[in-house]
Design a protein around this motif. Structure first.
Motif, PDB file in Angstrom:
ATOM      1  N   THR A  81      45.738  55.647  39.461  1.00 50.95           N
ATOM      2  CA  THR A  81      44.386  55.395  38.986  1.00 50.95           C
ATOM      3  C   THR A  81      43.470  56.539  39.406  1.00 50.95           C
ATOM      4  O   THR A  81      43.832  57.335  40.286  1.00 50.95           O
ATOM      5  CB  THR A  81      43.868  54.042  39.512  1.00 50.95           C
ATOM      6  OG1 THR A  81      43.979  54.018  40.932  1.00 50.95           O
ATOM      7  CG2 THR A  81      44.654  52.888  38.906  1.00 50.95           C
ATOM      8  N   ASP A 138      41.019  56.911  41.358  1.00 55.82           N
ATOM      9  CA  ASP A 138      40.668  57.056  42.773  1.00 55.82           C
ATOM     10  C   ASP A 138      41.825  57.615  43.609  1.00 55.82           C
ATOM     11  O   ASP A 138      41.715  57.748  44.823  1.00 55.82           O
ATOM     12  CB  ASP A 138      40.193  55.725  43.360  1.00 55.82           C
ATOM     13  CG  ASP A 138      41.302  54.682  43.496  1.00 55.82           C
ATOM     14  OD1 ASP A 138      42.444  54.934  43.032  1.00 55.82           O
ATOM     15  OD2 ASP A 138      41.021  53.618  44.067  1.00 55.82           O
ATOM     16  N   SER A 191      44.787  56.186  43.921  1.00 55.58           N
ATOM     17  CA  SER A 191      45.741  55.140  44.296  1.00 55.58           C
ATOM     18  C   SER A 191      46.951  55.172  43.380  1.00 55.58           C
ATOM     19  O   SER A 191      46.843  55.452  42.187  1.00 55.58           O
ATOM     20  CB  SER A 191      45.094  53.752  44.194  1.00 55.58           C
ATOM     21  OG  SER A 191      44.059  53.607  45.126  1.00 55.58           O
ATOM     22  N   TYR A 229      49.964  52.636  42.124  1.00 58.24           N
ATOM     23  CA  TYR A 229      50.418  51.251  42.073  1.00 58.24           C
ATOM     24  C   TYR A 229      51.881  51.249  41.657  1.00 58.24           C
ATOM     25  O   TYR A 229      52.255  51.918  40.702  1.00 58.24           O
ATOM     26  CB  TYR A 229      49.598  50.448  41.070  1.00 58.24           C
ATOM     27  CG  TYR A 229      48.180  50.207  41.518  1.00 58.24           C
ATOM     28  CD1 TYR A 229      47.834  49.016  42.150  1.00 58.24           C
ATOM     29  CD2 TYR A 229      47.186  51.162  41.319  1.00 58.24           C
ATOM     30  CE1 TYR A 229      46.532  48.792  42.565  1.00 58.24           C
ATOM     31  CE2 TYR A 229      45.887  50.938  41.729  1.00 58.24           C
ATOM     32  CZ  TYR A 229      45.566  49.755  42.353  1.00 58.24           C
ATOM     33  OH  TYR A 229      44.274  49.521  42.775  1.00 58.24           O
ATOM     34  N   ARG A 273      50.102  48.797  46.409  1.00 60.05           N
ATOM     35  CA  ARG A 273      49.128  49.873  46.210  1.00 60.05           C
ATOM     36  C   ARG A 273      49.271  50.853  47.364  1.00 60.05           C
ATOM     37  O   ARG A 273      49.334  50.446  48.535  1.00 60.05           O
ATOM     38  CB  ARG A 273      47.711  49.300  46.168  1.00 60.05           C
ATOM     39  CG  ARG A 273      46.629  50.350  46.028  1.00 60.05           C
ATOM     40  CD  ARG A 273      45.254  49.673  45.897  1.00 60.05           C
ATOM     41  NE  ARG A 273      44.194  50.641  45.908  1.00 60.05           N
ATOM     42  CZ  ARG A 273      43.296  50.782  46.890  1.00 60.05           C
ATOM     43  NH1 ARG A 273      43.339  49.980  47.950  1.00 60.05           N
ATOM     44  NH2 ARG A 273      42.369  51.703  46.817  1.00 60.05           N
ATOM     45  N   GLU A 322      39.632  52.018  36.208  1.00 59.31           N
ATOM     46  CA  GLU A 322      39.753  52.135  37.666  1.00 59.31           C
ATOM     47  C   GLU A 322      40.845  51.234  38.227  1.00 59.31           C
ATOM     48  O   GLU A 322      41.124  51.267  39.422  1.00 59.31           O
ATOM     49  CB  GLU A 322      38.412  51.787  38.336  1.00 59.31           C
ATOM     50  CG  GLU A 322      37.275  52.716  37.962  1.00 59.31           C
ATOM     51  CD  GLU A 322      37.539  54.150  38.376  1.00 59.31           C
ATOM     52  OE1 GLU A 322      38.011  54.380  39.506  1.00 59.31           O
ATOM     53  OE2 GLU A 322      37.285  55.052  37.549  1.00 59.31           O
ATOM     54  N   ARG A 323      41.449  50.406  37.381  1.00 57.21           N
ATOM     55  CA  ARG A 323      42.465  49.464  37.822  1.00 57.21           C
ATOM     56  C   ARG A 323      43.827  49.848  37.258  1.00 57.21           C
ATOM     57  O   ARG A 323      43.948  50.732  36.423  1.00 57.21           O
ATOM     58  CB  ARG A 323      42.126  48.049  37.333  1.00 57.21           C
ATOM     59  CG  ARG A 323      40.781  47.549  37.786  1.00 57.21           C
ATOM     60  CD  ARG A 323      40.422  46.234  37.116  1.00 57.21           C
ATOM     61  NE  ARG A 323      40.290  46.418  35.673  1.00 57.21           N
ATOM     62  CZ  ARG A 323      40.202  45.431  34.789  1.00 57.21           C
ATOM     63  NH1 ARG A 323      40.238  44.184  35.201  1.00 57.21           N
ATOM     64  NH2 ARG A 323      40.090  45.670  33.508  1.00 57.21           N
ATOM     65  N   CYS A 334      44.937  44.897  38.244  1.00 57.47           N
ATOM     66  CA  CYS A 334      44.860  44.911  39.702  1.00 57.47           C
ATOM     67  C   CYS A 334      44.032  46.097  40.170  1.00 57.47           C
ATOM     68  O   CYS A 334      44.204  47.220  39.688  1.00 57.47           O
ATOM     69  CB  CYS A 334      46.264  44.996  40.298  1.00 57.47           C
ATOM     70  SG  CYS A 334      46.280  44.807  42.093  1.00 57.47           S
ATOM     71  N   GLY A 335      43.133  45.832  41.095  1.00 56.55           N
ATOM     72  CA  GLY A 335      42.341  46.874  41.731  1.00 56.55           C
ATOM     73  C   GLY A 335      42.538  46.829  43.231  1.00 56.55           C
ATOM     74  O   GLY A 335      43.448  46.165  43.731  1.00 56.55           O
ATOM     75  N   ALA A 336      41.658  47.494  43.952  1.00 58.50           N
ATOM     76  CA  ALA A 336      41.777  47.566  45.410  1.00 58.50           C
ATOM     77  C   ALA A 336      41.742  46.183  46.068  1.00 58.50           C
ATOM     78  O   ALA A 336      42.333  45.979  47.120  1.00 58.50           O
ATOM     79  CB  ALA A 336      40.663  48.442  45.975  1.00 58.50           C
TER      80      ALA A 336
END
Length: 194
Positions: free
Chosen positions: A23, A25, A27, A29, A46, A80-81, A101-103
């Motif tokens: 993503t 940011d 991250s 996944y 994550r 962002e996810r 799914c996000g943070a």
């Protein structure tokens, strides 16, 4: 020099079919199937960049328990996810699902298909707030590729993409900068795969 390996599954279960995405940011996944306690489960982790490698930043079981059957895991960045797509059997019927799914962890799964036929092997692309999904289905007899759009928790009516008179398999989805959605697959017509 290769960075250090990061064990994602933690040694739990019999783990198979990993899928991953990154993503904006930074991250990463990773989703995978894990056979645990006598049933399939769908796991998600994550990871975040850390000192030239990665560090764990969350893990979740998206699906599991007795009578769980899962196939065809894929993961893509959705803004962002991350969006994790899979086929699952519930009440003897295979359908396609998407989980964002996000943070903070996963959201509630969105059921993309709900036909009594077998719907499997999802592929997806993200563009401008819409998740475009394609998959294989046998709802009209031959194996055929269908597609739908997911906006929030709303799913458009599935549409056939491939011809109904030729078996079609393994779709892939891409969205052009113009917003045009492209779906590719291989199919068998008469005597040849194309």
């Amino acid at each position: 020099k290769m960075p250090p390996l990061v064990p994602v599954s933690g040694g739990a279960g019999f783990n198979d079919e990993p899928a991953m995405c990154r993503t904006p940011d930074g991250s990463v996944y990773v989703a995978w199937l894990s056979f645990r306690d006598g049933a399939d489960s769908l796991q998600l982790a994550r990871l975040q960049p850390h000192q030239g490698g990665f560090k764990p930043a969350g893990s979740w079981q998206l699906l599991g328990g007795p009578g769980t059957y899962v196939l065809g895991v894929t993961a893509i960045a959705a803004g962002e996810r991350a969006a994790v797509l899979y086929a699952a059997e519930k009440h003897k019927n295979w359908d396609i699902y998407a989980v964002f799914c996000g943070a903070d962890g996963p959201e509630k799964p969105v059921r993309v298909s709900s036909d009594p036929a077998v719907d499997v092997k999802p592929a997806a692309a993200w563009h401008d707030g819409t998740l475009w999904v394609a998959w294989e289905s046998n709802r009209e007899g031959a194996r055929q590729v269908f597609s739908a759009a997911v906006r929030g928790s709303k799913v458009s009516e599935p549409e056939p993409v491939s011809r109904p008179d030729a078996s079609a398999y393994a779709p892939s989805v891409a969205v052009l900068d113009s917003g045009a959605v492209c779906v590719a697959w291989h199919g068998f017509r008469r005597t040849n795969f194309d």
